[in-house]
Design an enzyme around this catalytic site. Structure first.
Site, PDB file in Angstrom:
ATOM      1  N   GLU A 247      17.398 -21.398  -0.841  1.00 42.92           N
ATOM      2  CA  GLU A 247      15.965 -21.458  -1.144  1.00 42.92           C
ATOM      3  C   GLU A 247      15.650 -22.606  -2.096  1.00 42.92           C
ATOM      4  OE1 GLU A 247      12.675 -21.156  -3.717  1.00 42.92           O
ATOM      5  OE2 GLU A 247      14.639 -20.449  -4.392  1.00 42.92           O
ATOM      6  N   ALA A 250      14.948 -26.394  -0.572  1.00 46.28           N
ATOM      7  CA  ALA A 250      13.607 -26.665  -0.036  1.00 46.28           C
ATOM      8  C   ALA A 250      12.572 -26.659  -1.152  1.00 46.28           C
ATOM      9  CB  ALA A 250      13.259 -25.620   1.019  1.00 46.28           C
ATOM     10  N   GLU A 251      12.728 -25.730  -2.084  1.00 45.06           N
ATOM     11  CA  GLU A 251      11.781 -25.621  -3.200  1.00 45.06           C
ATOM     12  C   GLU A 251      11.774 -26.885  -4.047  1.00 45.06           C
ATOM     13  OE1 GLU A 251      11.725 -23.532  -7.587  1.00 45.06           O
ATOM     14  OE2 GLU A 251      12.898 -22.582  -5.999  1.00 45.06           O
ATOM     15  N   ARG A 252      12.958 -27.417  -4.342  1.00 40.38           N
ATOM     16  CA  ARG A 252      13.037 -28.588  -5.220  1.00 40.38           C
ATOM     17  C   ARG A 252      12.379 -29.814  -4.593  1.00 40.38           C
ATOM     18  NH1 ARG A 252      19.201 -27.130  -7.189  1.00 40.38           N
ATOM     19  NH2 ARG A 252      18.563 -25.813  -8.953  1.00 40.38           N
ATOM     20  N   ALA A 255       8.703 -29.210  -4.909  1.00 41.49           N
ATOM     21  CA  ALA A 255       8.336 -29.367  -6.319  1.00 41.49           C
ATOM     22  C   ALA A 255       8.254 -30.835  -6.691  1.00 41.49           C
ATOM     23  CB  ALA A 255       9.347 -28.649  -7.214  1.00 41.49           C
TER      24      ALA A 255
END
Length: 388
Positions: A247, A250-252, A255
């Site tokens: 997770e 993709a989040e980084r 962000a």
């Protein structure tokens, strides 16, 4: 407000451009006018529901769950346009919901879990949170103490522990909770749970006061003998660490895109100010020292944007490019901080005043160098990738 529009990228199609136009119009109409008020009150749940009604919350989610069936780049467009509305707190709260909780739900959830949580999340009728950080375990995920113990008699898990710095913690309907199910198994002892926030034993202890991101709520949470069925496990028992690391990649990247777009917002705002403000008998922006500041900022923004887009393209094509994502996240957050600092400097004393948005941007943007992997963690990941 005039904007210094970045050059187009090969990753965006005409459909992405149309989405960007729709999102920008929505933000200008329904978000930007309320940004200052939300600093005092936090953003209302109603704005999330409104975005759900318009199809903005499930851009990359399958149509069978109410999503739009788009690609990963749709989420980049969403992050960028929400950022350019000028509220880091709203961007943070929304990103947790759309990019930190729903993707692992789709990837690891059972069909029953997906049917239960994705449609209301996509519609904006429910808002979700992610529970990783604890009072004694931030970047050191292995130090997490929240325990989930299986009760064989009822086939339930009993959860005890606490989480802190939880975005959406006071408004969330459900939290994806990182727990230890086997303290002796190292990284193989973590398990994720889907925990409705109205479950007995879930306590929203404190609304935390922060330097920035005032438009989002951040909570200290406690879990006291919280019972959830075995069906609440997200993914596999003992695979929670691997699931959350998936997770985070993709989040980084999302962000990084949102953070840089927020810095672009500060740049655009400051550029307009420099063209209007007069000092020493001429426009502020015509002074060589100021002009060179803008040139340097624009170069850093553009170079970093290209890094993010190239990294996102590789990720969307199936690469598990941890090194490059870490680089993009590190570079974006550092450049964004530098740009925010320069924008305050160019504003002079006005930049220190709350009536000018660059003051808010600088407070908000500082979090990106800590959250979703601090600078030091990114540097360590990058260094280790070279066998060091």
């Amino acid at each position: 407000m005039p904007t210094a529009t970045p050059s187009p990228s090969r990753i965006f199609t005409d459909d992405h451009d149309a989405l960007r136009e729709s999102l920008r119009a929505f933000m200008d109409r329904e978000v930007r006018p309320h940004v200052e008020a939300w600093e005092e009150t936090t953003f209302p749940d109603a704005i999330v529901q409104r975005m759900g009604e318009l199809g903005f919350l499930g851009l990359s989610m399958p149509e069978e769950y109410g999503g739009q069936g788009g690609d990963y780049f749709c989420n980049l467009v969403l992050a960028e346009e929400v950022a350019r509305a000028g509220s880091g707190g709203f961007l943070m709260g929304l990103s947790v919901h759309t990019d930190m909780v729903m993707p692992p739900l789709l990837e690891f959830g059972t069909e029953e879990q997906k049917r239960r949580y994705l449609p209301p999340g996509i519609a904006g009728q429910s808002i979700y949170a992610l529970g990783i950080t604890e009072p004694d375990a931030g970047s050191d995920v292995a130090a997490i103490k929240t325990r989930a113990v299986h009760d064989a008699a009822t086939d339930e898990y009993v959860i005890n522990g606490s989480k802190t710095y939880i975005t959406n913690g006071h408004r969330a309907d459900m939290i994806v909770l990182v727990t230890k199910t086997d303290p002796t198994a190292g990284y193989g002892g973590f398990t994720l749970f889907l925990v409705p926030m109205d479950t007995p034993g879930v306590i929203r202890e404190q609304k935390l006061q922060k330097m920035g991101m005032h438009a989002s709520d951040t909570a200290l949470l406690a879990f006291q003998d919280v019972r959830v069925p075995a069906a609440a496990v997200l993914g596999e028992v003992g695979k929670g660490f691997q699931h959350i690391m998936w997770e985070l990649q993709a989040e980084r990247c999302i962000a990084a895109a949102g953070c840089l777009a927020y810095a672009q917002y500060a740049f655009d705002t400051t550029l307009a100010y420099a063209k209007e403000r007069s000092t020493f008998g001429r426009k502020l922006g015509t002074h060589q020292a100021i002009r060179h500041k803008f040139a340097q900022m624009a170069t850093e923004l553009e170079a970093t944007r290209k890094l993010i887009y190239a990294t996102a393209a590789d990720y969307a094509a199936g690469a598990y490019n941890v090194r490059e994502i870490s680089m993009a996240k590190l570079k974006a957050t550092q450049v964004a901080w530098e740009v925010a600092d320069q924008c305050v400097q160019i504003h002079g004393g006005a930049g220190y005043m709350k009536e000018y948005s660059v003051e808010r941007v600088m407070r908000d943007i500082r979090l990106y160098r800590i959250g979703a992997g601090a600078d030091e963690i990114m540097l360590d990941v990058i260094g280790k990738s070279y066998g060091l």
